[in-house]
Write an enzyme that holds these catalytic residues in place. Structure first.
Site, mmCIF file in Angstrom:
data_model
loop_
_atom_site.group_PDB
_atom_site.id
_atom_site.type_symbol
_atom_site.label_atom_id
_atom_site.label_comp_id
_atom_site.label_asym_id
_atom_site.label_seq_id
_atom_site.Cartn_x
_atom_site.Cartn_y
_atom_site.Cartn_z
ATOM 1 C CB CYS A 1 -0.918 0.009 1.229
ATOM 2 S SG CYS A 1 -2.353 -1.057 1.051
ATOM 3 C CG HIS A 2 1.342 3.444 -3.397
ATOM 4 N ND1 HIS A 2 0.622 2.391 -3.916
ATOM 5 C CD2 HIS A 2 2.437 3.575 -4.188
ATOM 6 C CE1 HIS A 2 1.249 1.911 -4.976
ATOM 7 N NE2 HIS A 2 2.350 2.611 -5.167
ATOM 8 C CD GLU B 1 -5.270 2.918 1.926
ATOM 9 O OE1 GLU B 1 -4.070 3.016 1.659
ATOM 10 O OE2 GLU B 1 -6.103 2.426 1.126
ATOM 11 C CG ASP C 1 -8.399 -6.077 23.522
ATOM 12 O OD1 ASP C 1 -7.795 -7.097 23.932
ATOM 13 O OD2 ASP C 1 -8.248 -4.947 24.022
#
Length: 305
Positions: free
Chosen positions: A63-64, A99, A113
Site C-alpha cells: 500500500c502506498h 485503507e 478485545d
C-alpha cells in the site's frame, strides 16, 4: 510497490463494513449504556480505526502512503450484531479500499478485545468492501461503448524509414486497451497541407483522430498550424491537462504545443512525437476524455430536436 506515477489524481472514496456478533443481549446493553469495564467501546474502537486508516501503508507492504482527507465511522446495532461502517476519502492517484477495510478490521478487533472479558462468544465476520468511487474504472463507464479512431504519425524521418515509430504504436495500444476500434494507423511527413487533408478525411469516418509529432518548436513542426484553422471548436481544458500533467514529470513539457478540438462530431488531438511524451499525454486525459463523445452525442440530439 506498484508504479502509480502515470496515474491521474482524482477523488477516491471507499466504504467498508465489518460485523461483530456477540452471544448475549447483555453485551449489547453494556456497550450502549457505556458499562464495559475497559471503557467506551464505540469511541475507543473509532479512534483505533482512524489510526489504522492513516497507517495502512505501514501494515500492508504494497500500500502506498497517501493523504487521508476524510474518515467517518458509523455503527448500526441489529439484534446481537454490531455493524461497523467506515468511509474514507482522498484526492490522490490510487484508491483507499484497503485503507477502509483495514480500518473496519481494526475497529472490529478493538471491540473484540474490549468485550471478551464479559462475553466469550464474540465472532468477527463479513469484513469487506461496500462500495468504491473514483479512478479509471469510474470514468470509463461514462463513455459510449463503440468508438472508432485513427492514429496519424507526423514525422519526416519515420516516413522515410530512417527511424522506427514508437509513439504512434504506444497510442494505438492505449486506445485498444480502452476498447477503441482502430480504423487506421498511418505515417506521413511533416507537411502542413497533408496533415490538414488527413484530419478532414478521417473526421468524416472516425470519432477520434490522434496526431503524434510536429508539436515542438522546430521549423518542420507544423501540426498545430495545420490543424488550428480547421478546428471548429477548441477544447483548451484538454490541452491544459496534458501540459500540466507532463510538467510534473518533465519540465520541458511546457514547450509542447498540443492541440485539441472538434471537427463536426470528431475529436482531434495533436500530441508530442516522443514516445514518453505521447504516453504521458494519453495517461493525462484517458479514459476520462472519452466522456466527450457522450456530450457530443447529447448535443447532436438537442440539435435534431
Amino acid at each position: 510497490m506498484v508504479d502509480i506515477t502515470h496515474k491521474i489524481t482524482t477523488l477516491r472514496v471507499a466504504k467498508a463494513k465489518a460485523i461483530v456478533q456477540v452471544s448475549m443481549p447483555e453485551t449489547i446493553t453494556a456497550v450502549v449504556e457505556n458499562k464495559v469495564p475497559k471503557g467506551n467501546v464505540f469511541e475507543m474502537a473509532k479512534v483505533a480505526g482512524l489510526f489504522a486508516v492513516k497507517n495502512t501503508h505501514i501494515t500492508i507492504p504494497d500500500c502506498h502512503p497517501l493523504p487521508i482527507e476524510y474518515t467517518a465511522v458509523e455503527y448500526d446495532i441489529q439484534g446481537l450484531e454490531i455493524h461497523i461502517y467506515i468511509t474514507v476519502k482522498t484526492v490522490y492517484k490510487t484508491g483507499v479500499e484497503v485503507e477502509a477495510m483495514h480500518g473496519a478490521s481494526v475497529i472490529a478487533l478493538t471491540m473484540y478485545d474490549m468485550l471478551k472479558p464479559i462475553d466469550k462468544g464474540i465472532v468477527i465476520r463479513e469484513v469487506g468492501l461496500v462500495e468504491k468511487k473514483g479512478g479509471k474504472s469510474s470514468f470509463k463507464q461514462q463513455h459510449p461503448k463503440t468508438i472508432n479512431g485513427a492514429v496519424v504519425v507526423c514525422s519526416d524521418s519515420i516516413s522515410k524509414g530512417i527511424k522506427e515509430d514508437a509513439a504512434g504504436k504506444a497510442i494505438v495500444e492505449k486506445l485498444k486497451s480502452m476498447e477503441v476500434e482502430i480504423s487506421s494507423y498511418e505515417v506521413i511527413p511533416d507537411e502542413l497541407e497533408l496533415i490538414r487533408q488527413k484530419a478532414l478525411e478521417y473526421a468524416d469516418t472516425n470519432k477520434l483522430i490522434i496526431f503524434t509529432g510536429g508539436t515542438g518548436l522546430s521549423k518542420r513542426d507544423v501540426t498545430p498550424e495545420a490543424l488550428e484553422p480547421i478546428l471548429e471548436r477548441r477544447i483548451p481544458g484538454i490541452e491544459e491537462a496534458i501540459r500540466s500533467y507532463g510538467q510534473k514529470i518533465m519540465p520541458y513539457a511546457m514547450l509542447s504545443r498540443s492541440v485539441a478540438g472538434t471537427i463536426g462530431d470528431a475529436l482531434i488531438l495533436a500530441l508530442p512525437g516522443s514516445t514518453n511524451g505521447a504516453k504521458e499525454s494519453m495517461d493525462a486525459v484517458f479514459p476520462h476524455l472519452l466522456h466527450v463523445f457522450k456530450i457530443l452525442k447529447g448535443a447532436q440530439h438537442e440539435t435534431a430536436d
